[in-house]
Design a protein around this motif. Sequence first.
Motif, PDB file in Angstrom:
ATOM      1  N   PRO A   1       0.782  -1.242   0.000  1.00  0.00           N
ATOM      2  CA  PRO A   1       0.000   0.000   0.000  1.00  0.00           C
ATOM      3  C   PRO A   1       0.812   1.290   0.000  1.00  0.00           C
ATOM      4  CG  PRO A   1      -0.958  -1.593   1.500  1.00  0.00           C
ATOM      5  CD  PRO A   1       0.345  -2.171   1.049  1.00  0.00           C
TER       6      PRO A   1
ATOM      7  N   ASN B   1       1.958   1.708  -3.485  1.00  0.00           N
ATOM      8  CA  ASN B   1       0.832   1.970  -4.385  1.00  0.00           C
ATOM      9  C   ASN B   1       0.368   3.418  -4.320  1.00  0.00           C
ATOM     10  OD1 ASN B   1       0.976  -0.742  -4.952  1.00  0.00           O
ATOM     11  ND2 ASN B   1      -0.807  -1.300  -3.719  1.00  0.00           N
ATOM     12  N   MET B   2       0.485   4.044  -3.133  1.00  0.00           N
ATOM     13  CA  MET B   2      -0.017   5.407  -2.946  1.00  0.00           C
ATOM     14  C   MET B   2       1.102   6.457  -2.943  1.00  0.00           C
ATOM     15  SD  MET B   2      -3.082   4.689  -3.064  1.00  0.00           S
ATOM     16  CE  MET B   2      -3.508   6.420  -3.062  1.00  0.00           C
TER      17      MET B   2
ATOM     18  N   ARG C   1      -1.300   3.588   3.900  1.00  0.00           N
ATOM     19  CA  ARG C   1      -1.621   4.834   3.191  1.00  0.00           C
ATOM     20  C   ARG C   1      -1.203   6.075   3.981  1.00  0.00           C
ATOM     21  NH1 ARG C   1      -5.786   0.947   3.937  1.00  0.00           N
ATOM     22  NH2 ARG C   1      -7.574   2.336   3.759  1.00  0.00           N
TER      23      ARG C   1
ATOM     24  N   THR D   1      -4.383   5.915 -14.254  1.00  0.00           N
ATOM     25  CA  THR D   1      -3.509   4.914 -13.659  1.00  0.00           C
ATOM     26  C   THR D   1      -2.182   5.570 -13.296  1.00  0.00           C
ATOM     27  OG1 THR D   1      -4.514   3.128 -14.952  1.00  0.00           O
ATOM     28  CG2 THR D   1      -2.349   2.704 -13.993  1.00  0.00           C
TER      29      THR D   1
ATOM     30  N   SER E   1      -1.853   2.268  -9.467  1.00  0.00           N
ATOM     31  CA  SER E   1      -3.174   2.463  -8.866  1.00  0.00           C
ATOM     32  C   SER E   1      -4.102   3.143  -9.873  1.00  0.00           C
ATOM     33  CB  SER E   1      -3.069   3.314  -7.598  1.00  0.00           C
ATOM     34  OG  SER E   1      -2.308   2.659  -6.607  1.00  0.00           O
TER      35      SER E   1
ATOM     36  N   TYR F   1      -6.930   5.452 -10.172  1.00  0.00           N
ATOM     37  CA  TYR F   1      -7.735   6.462  -9.496  1.00  0.00           C
ATOM     38  C   TYR F   1      -9.061   6.633 -10.234  1.00  0.00           C
ATOM     39  CZ  TYR F   1      -3.593   8.183  -6.880  1.00  0.00           C
ATOM     40  OH  TYR F   1      -2.510   8.302  -6.052  1.00  0.00           O
TER      41      TYR F   1
ATOM     42  N   VAL G   1      -6.687   4.845  -0.710  1.00  0.00           N
ATOM     43  CA  VAL G   1      -7.449   3.806  -1.406  1.00  0.00           C
ATOM     44  C   VAL G   1      -8.369   3.111  -0.410  1.00  0.00           C
ATOM     45  CG1 VAL G   1      -5.538   2.159  -1.106  1.00  0.00           C
ATOM     46  CG2 VAL G   1      -7.312   1.703  -2.809  1.00  0.00           C
TER      47      VAL G   1
ATOM     48  N   GLY H   1      -9.638  -1.603  -1.229  1.00  0.00           N
ATOM     49  CA  GLY H   1      -8.510  -1.929  -2.091  1.00  0.00           C
ATOM     50  C   GLY H   1      -8.380  -3.394  -2.409  1.00  0.00           C
TER      51      GLY H   1
ATOM     52  N   TYR I   1     -10.950   5.980  -4.411  1.00  0.00           N
ATOM     53  CA  TYR I   1      -9.834   6.789  -3.923  1.00  0.00           C
ATOM     54  C   TYR I   1     -10.346   8.092  -3.311  1.00  0.00           C
ATOM     55  CZ  TYR I   1      -6.782   3.421  -6.083  1.00  0.00           C
ATOM     56  OH  TYR I   1      -6.132   2.253  -6.376  1.00  0.00           O
TER      57      TYR I   1
ATOM     58  N   SER J   1      -0.776  -6.414  -1.696  1.00  0.00           N
ATOM     59  CA  SER J   1      -1.391  -5.261  -1.049  1.00  0.00           C
ATOM     60  C   SER J   1      -2.327  -5.774   0.033  1.00  0.00           C
ATOM     61  CB  SER J   1      -2.172  -4.429  -2.065  1.00  0.00           C
ATOM     62  OG  SER J   1      -1.299  -3.852  -2.996  1.00  0.00           O
TER      63      SER J   1
ATOM     64  N   ASP K   1      -5.499  -5.070   2.442  1.00  0.00           N
ATOM     65  CA  ASP K   1      -6.684  -4.220   2.564  1.00  0.00           C
ATOM     66  C   ASP K   1      -7.185  -4.275   3.994  1.00  0.00           C
ATOM     67  OD1 ASP K   1      -8.966  -2.720   2.044  1.00  0.00           O
ATOM     68  OD2 ASP K   1     -10.126  -4.515   1.584  1.00  0.00           O
TER      69      ASP K   1
END
Length: 793
Positions: A327, A330-331, A363, A402, A407, A409, A456, A459, A610, A790, A792
């Motif tokens: 994560p 990814n962010m 995140r 992307t 990710s 969005y 996210v 996710g 998002y 990832s 969640d």
Amino acid sequence: MPGSILGTSVRRVEDPELIRGHATYVDNIVPPGALHVVFVRSPLAHARLESVDATKAREAPGVVAVLTGDDLADVPDHRPFMVLNDACARPLLARGKVRFVGDMVAAVVATTTAEAVDAAELVEVDYDPLEPVVDPEAALADGAPLQFEDLGSNLAAGFRDPDDVRPLDGADVVVRARLVNQRLAVAPMEGNSVTAAPGGPDEPHDITVHVSTQMPHGLRGQVAEQWGWDLERVRVVAPHVGGGFGGKAGMAPEHAVVIETARRLGRVVTWTETRSENLTAMPHGRGQVQYAELGLRRDGTIVGLHARVVGDAGAYAGFGGALALGPTRNMAQGVYRIPSIAYDAAAVLTTTTPMGAFRGAGRPEAAAMLERMMDLAAAELDLDPAEIRRRNFLAPEDFPLTTVTGSLYDSGEYAKALDKALELAGYDELRAEQARRRDRGDRVVLGVGLAVYVEVTAGGGGAEYGKVSVDDDGGATVSVGTSAHGQGHATSFAMIVTDRLGIPMDQVRFVQSDTAVVPRGGGTGGSRSLQLAGSSVLVAADTVLERAREVVASALEASPDDVVVDDDGRLGVAGVPDRSMSWREVAVAAHEQGVELAEVRDESQQGATYPFGAHVSVVEVDLDTGRVTPVRHVAVDDCGRVLNPTLVAGQQHGGLAQGISQALWEGFSYDEDGNPTTGSFAAYLLPTAAEVPPFEAATTETPTPYNPLGAKGIGEAATVGSTPAVQNAVVDALAHLGVRHVDMPLTPDRVWRTVRDAEAGTVTDPWSEPPAFFATLPVRGSAGDPEAASVDV
């Protein structure tokens, strides 16, 4: 059709039961005759376990059994919420070694908790101490003591981007910083608690587990897999749950020991942890060291980002270490147009409490890194922090988009949220007041911090169970696979049913968190509940309404197209007030016509959503004492379509309180021997209402196209935005002294030392060279790259 109640503030329907003392927490409903477990835990962070002698304890009054690691050697190792590295398996009770202070060595089972506590003192354990390693960077140094010798190092997982990814090429200016996102204790009001009841041969379940958990169905799956039971033979019930925040996302090893004890003894067995156990043994959150380099042009536009991140996995490769790999990466692009990103990460074993998730799970760490770098860049280029952000925002027309890190969005209007936050805060006047204080030479200075974030939610994807049925009395029952622990699910789902069917909210029953009643579900985590379960409830309610219109049309000899729900919640023919039926009458007619007024849906959505927002923090800093006083906090969070502003505000308030607390007060720490130094609330500083500043929570609404509600998650959003805003505010307050960065938590001592050094002409460079081990990590996508999922939560 009556006017929609969606989007209006509706009072929470679940609160009266809680505030009147009628709640049913696990420890409140332990049946008489249950056996009680107390764990013997290691006082050492790292040691060979030479022997565990329970002879005296087994002879103590009230003791029914004492189990050690050897007694449970035939039981499979614990399978946590996510397995980061199979080579780092954790036995249910320690065998061969203990790997952190609090590691479980034995379980004492007695007729009362007091008897179990007394007997636990009689268990004799022979430890052969080993050198601990607390710091994750030191854990990868040559010669560091190893948690798992067979693994060959303390690297649980890691990767780096190829050398040809060069994000800083072409930059006019590069700002660099080493940032620490400190380890936190989850510290829910209710700690872990579990009661396991074995079933008899004529009972429908082999085991029934009452447990304080966020994810009953996920825990049921873990239990079934651990013991080889058929899924339908395991029942898991989560009664009221006093907070989760990611710390109750799966089966804890303590749960497994209690279940195994109940299975062996054929008795009901229960355990509720103490607060000190909770602080030292429930998986911790955060825990990253980030080396960030941000390249920019002279006009403030971003060229690229190079991040090297160390995630502390704690003992047994706790899955929290994987958040740095998943994560947070990814962010890493955040709300900005960043053309190129290189990201290297390592999840590292240490002799400390295993790491897990905490509100936001990877995140907040990404936002904290990026927002600090944006402020450093603004200072370097002599730009206002708001202006440099505006110059780099992704624009609304860019979506769906992307990111460089993959990710997708869905939607966003980042400038809108920032503009609203600045307006509410009175940003220009705050800057003017800051300047006046500096001109006067005040020793209590003002700091203003900004943070703009995107995160996210949902996710992990997937679908969620939702069922709506009309009852014989004319009310309705809504069942969902999510599991509320304070968020207001009963209210939000009832609102949807009332909105679609016209049945009053006080006639909508809510069912959740019992796997014998709700057949499947993903539980609650990653701010997924409303967008997934809510969409299932919405579609199910619409389907029930269509069937009801057919029933009413047949009974009243009308066209189904002419049947509507009137302002009184009755179904009748449009324009003919005297031709209508109550829902009770519709239910009777449905039975007569053989129509079932119930529908189950498992709705999914196109992808993750998002949410985003902008926060403004205002602090005062006493230069003579280092004390930071938060004065105001403005939060503008966008969670798509808002169904109930009251529920959204509640999540904002709780989230920003936790985020502010990380910035200023909280931090779990160890001494060099691996002993916790913050193992009680006397040392681990949680704020009270007196410390949390006045806050103003507002929203913007940018619906997602990915679900019929247009909703995104809100449960973690304010935590993501608040922490970096406060940290930026404190650094901003000291900027006129030449201070560029201060790590969290921003304690009086740390701030005072920073001020003392700055006034003496010594300003610490926030950058240091990344450790050499980053260059040795396998290249992403190569054969040596362990897959990093990832998480969640």
